[in-house]
Design a protein around this motif. Structure first.
Motif, PDB file in Angstrom:
ATOM      1  N   PRO A 186       0.812  -1.537   0.184  1.00  0.00           N
ATOM      2  CA  PRO A 186      -0.140  -0.269   0.088  1.00  0.00           C
ATOM      3  C   PRO A 186       1.094   1.695   0.082  1.00  0.00           C
ATOM      4  O   PRO A 186      -0.106   2.034  -0.655  1.00  0.00           O
ATOM      5  N   ARG A 187       2.198   1.214   0.803  1.00  0.00           N
ATOM      6  CA  ARG A 187       2.989   2.351   0.494  1.00  0.00           C
ATOM      7  C   ARG A 187       3.613   2.740  -0.587  1.00  0.00           C
ATOM      8  O   ARG A 187       3.907   4.298  -0.584  1.00  0.00           O
ATOM      9  N   GLU A 188       3.504   1.796  -1.166  1.00  0.00           N
ATOM     10  CA  GLU A 188       4.175   2.185  -2.468  1.00  0.00           C
ATOM     11  C   GLU A 188       3.260   2.874  -3.974  1.00  0.00           C
ATOM     12  O   GLU A 188       4.413   2.974  -4.696  1.00  0.00           O
ATOM     13  N   ARG A 189       2.491   2.477  -3.853  1.00  0.00           N
ATOM     14  CA  ARG A 189       1.210   2.865  -4.642  1.00  0.00           C
ATOM     15  C   ARG A 189       0.842   4.110  -3.747  1.00  0.00           C
ATOM     16  O   ARG A 189       0.085   4.583  -3.639  1.00  0.00           O
ATOM     17  N   ASN A 190       2.101   5.120  -4.742  1.00  0.00           N
ATOM     18  CA  ASN A 190       2.101   6.364  -4.882  1.00  0.00           C
ATOM     19  C   ASN A 190       2.190   7.076  -5.970  1.00  0.00           C
ATOM     20  O   ASN A 190       3.540   6.022  -6.489  1.00  0.00           O
ATOM     21  N   TYR A 191       1.212   8.252  -6.680  1.00  0.00           N
ATOM     22  CA  TYR A 191       1.667   8.019  -8.170  1.00  0.00           C
ATOM     23  C   TYR A 191       3.384   8.742  -8.213  1.00  0.00           C
ATOM     24  O   TYR A 191       4.170   8.359  -9.143  1.00  0.00           O
ATOM     25  N   CYS A 216       5.072  17.169 -10.843  1.00  0.00           N
ATOM     26  CA  CYS A 216       4.560  16.130  -9.966  1.00  0.00           C
ATOM     27  C   CYS A 216       5.431  16.738  -8.741  1.00  0.00           C
ATOM     28  O   CYS A 216       4.693  17.239  -7.743  1.00  0.00           O
ATOM     29  N   VAL A 217       6.558  17.537  -8.384  1.00  0.00           N
ATOM     30  CA  VAL A 217       7.004  18.444  -7.341  1.00  0.00           C
ATOM     31  C   VAL A 217       6.235  19.718  -7.339  1.00  0.00           C
ATOM     32  O   VAL A 217       5.990  19.801  -6.104  1.00  0.00           O
ATOM     33  N   ALA A 218       5.731  20.204  -8.500  1.00  0.00           N
ATOM     34  CA  ALA A 218       4.907  21.617  -7.938  1.00  0.00           C
ATOM     35  C   ALA A 218       3.501  20.827  -7.331  1.00  0.00           C
ATOM     36  O   ALA A 218       3.457  21.802  -7.217  1.00  0.00           O
ATOM     37  N   TYR A 219       3.209  19.774  -7.491  1.00  0.00           N
ATOM     38  CA  TYR A 219       1.990  19.291  -7.085  1.00  0.00           C
ATOM     39  C   TYR A 219       2.193  19.672  -5.546  1.00  0.00           C
ATOM     40  O   TYR A 219       1.597  20.263  -5.008  1.00  0.00           O
ATOM     41  N   LEU A 220       2.837  19.265  -5.466  1.00  0.00           N
ATOM     42  CA  LEU A 220       3.585  18.710  -4.450  1.00  0.00           C
ATOM     43  C   LEU A 220       3.746  19.870  -3.086  1.00  0.00           C
ATOM     44  O   LEU A 220       3.399  19.919  -2.123  1.00  0.00           O
ATOM     45  N   ARG A 221       4.785  20.164  -3.939  1.00  0.00           N
ATOM     46  CA  ARG A 221       4.537  22.151  -3.614  1.00  0.00           C
ATOM     47  C   ARG A 221       3.475  23.057  -3.088  1.00  0.00           C
ATOM     48  O   ARG A 221       3.882  23.159  -2.064  1.00  0.00           O
ATOM     49  N   ASP A 257       4.181  25.387 -11.345  1.00  0.00           N
ATOM     50  CA  ASP A 257       3.469  25.464 -12.230  1.00  0.00           C
ATOM     51  C   ASP A 257       2.127  24.326 -12.102  1.00  0.00           C
ATOM     52  O   ASP A 257       2.726  23.239 -11.890  1.00  0.00           O
ATOM     53  N   ARG A 258       1.042  24.546 -12.415  1.00  0.00           N
ATOM     54  CA  ARG A 258       0.038  23.938 -12.168  1.00  0.00           C
ATOM     55  C   ARG A 258      -0.019  22.312 -13.537  1.00  0.00           C
ATOM     56  O   ARG A 258      -0.329  24.089 -15.013  1.00  0.00           O
ATOM     57  N   GLN A 259      -0.693  21.874 -14.310  1.00  0.00           N
ATOM     58  CA  GLN A 259      -0.306  21.041 -15.847  1.00  0.00           C
ATOM     59  C   GLN A 259      -1.030  20.065 -15.196  1.00  0.00           C
ATOM     60  O   GLN A 259      -1.468  18.686 -13.898  1.00  0.00           O
ATOM     61  N   ASP A 260      -3.092  20.208 -15.596  1.00  0.00           N
ATOM     62  CA  ASP A 260      -3.683  19.212 -15.350  1.00  0.00           C
ATOM     63  C   ASP A 260      -3.983  18.554 -17.264  1.00  0.00           C
ATOM     64  O   ASP A 260      -4.527  17.379 -16.807  1.00  0.00           O
TER      65      ASP A 260
END
Length: 311
Positions: A186-191, A216-221, A257-260
């Motif tokens: 479960p802990r490994e199932r992270n996008y 990915c980094v932008a989303y986390l920040r 920056d956001r990218q969807d």
């Protein structure tokens, strides 16, 4: 102590351009942590801005600093130098209009201005209301409606992601495209964790992986700014900082920056090269969850290859 208050760990240094990821209750030299990060972000962008982009005519031939001086930013933003210095030092909470003026002076992108406003908003309201019980469920369990939609997508790779990009649900096409998610802990199932540390990294071209890494980094920040009291999010950032040099570089550069949506070239070992489009979809009934879909243009070679994944 209010564990929802933003706390940055001592392992990440403000004065060297780092934003902390872990949560502790310590103020940074008596300053609000969000304001310290806001000031650090401004220094980072001020130092990287060229005179040509800012349309500033240097008054001296020799410059000891890269980018713009504080007084140059203040002049462009139409505020006093002392006022701007206090903002950069994390000693003053700017209004939304001042942030917009500074953003214009520094040629910031809209997503960067939005990030600064989110930091200012939290500094202005450091004690958010206690989350409703359903919020915890959104971090661990897929929304029933989204799960129903996913189950009907038999020909499209699809994932349901939680607020930390934990993979809450997936279909067979998603496992066939990336890797067998059922075999992971479960802990490994992270996008985002899989994007940096998983075998799926080899499926991208270098250019497409770099785009994925940046988003990915932008989303986390951005998530760290609005969900500051999440120790699991902090642990994820700490793990990736230690494990992947490129993640650490992007984190330190403060991408927000956001990218969807976008396009990626996937080099699949079974069906070969595919040109795929990806999109994030949000459902108002579960605002903390997102549905991620991959698709190919109908009738294209990539669409045919995608249909062969489960054969």
């Amino acid at each position: 102590m209010n564990i929802l208050a933003l706390q940055w760990s001592s392992r990440l240094r403000y004065d060297k351009g780092h934003i902390g990821s872990s949560l502790s209750m310590t103020q940074h030299g008596g300053k609000a942590p969000h304001l310290v990060e806001l000031g650090s972000f401004l220094r980072s962008r001020r130092g990287s801005l060229t005179l040509e982009i800012a349309r500033v005519t240097p008054r001296m031939q020799q410059r000891r600093v890269s980018g713009l001086r504080r007084e140059e930013v203040a002049r462009l933003a139409n505020i006093s130098v002392d006022y701007y210095i206090r903002i950069e030092q994390g000693r003053l909470l700017p209004t939304a209009s001042v942030i917009e003026d500074i953003g214009s002076a520094l040629s910031l992108e809209p997503d960067e201005v939005a990030y600064l406003k989110s930091l200012a908003n939290y500094a202005r309201n450091p004690s958010p209301p206690t989350p409703e019980p359903s919020c915890a469920d959104e971090a661990e369990y897929p929304n029933a409606y989204l799960r129903n939609v996913l189950d009907q997508l038999t020909n499209t790779p699809a994932l349901i992601l939680g607020p930390r990009t934990d993979i809450l649900a997936w279909n067979a096409m998603a496992s066939a495209l990336w890797l067998d998610l059922d075999r992971l802990l479960p802990r490994e199932r992270n996008y985002i964790r899989l994007a940096f540390l998983g075998p799926g990294r080899r499926l991208f071209t270098d250019e497409d992986w770099e785009e994925t890494a940046r988003s990915c980094v932008a989303y986390l920040r951005r998530t760290a700014a609005v969900n500051p009291g999440d120790p699991l999010l902090a642990a994820l950032v700490d793990e990736l900082m230690d494990a992947d040099e490129r993640f650490a570089q992007l984190w330190d550069s403060r991408v927000v920056d956001r990218q969807d949506s976008g396009r990626k070239t996937v080099l699949h070992p079974k069906v070969g090269r595919m040109e795929l489009e990806w999109n994030f979809f949000r459902y108002t009934g579960a605002p903390e969850q997102r549905l991620l879909l991959y698709s190919a243009v109908r009738g294209s070679e990539s669409a045919w290859r995608l249909s062969q994944l489960l054969d």
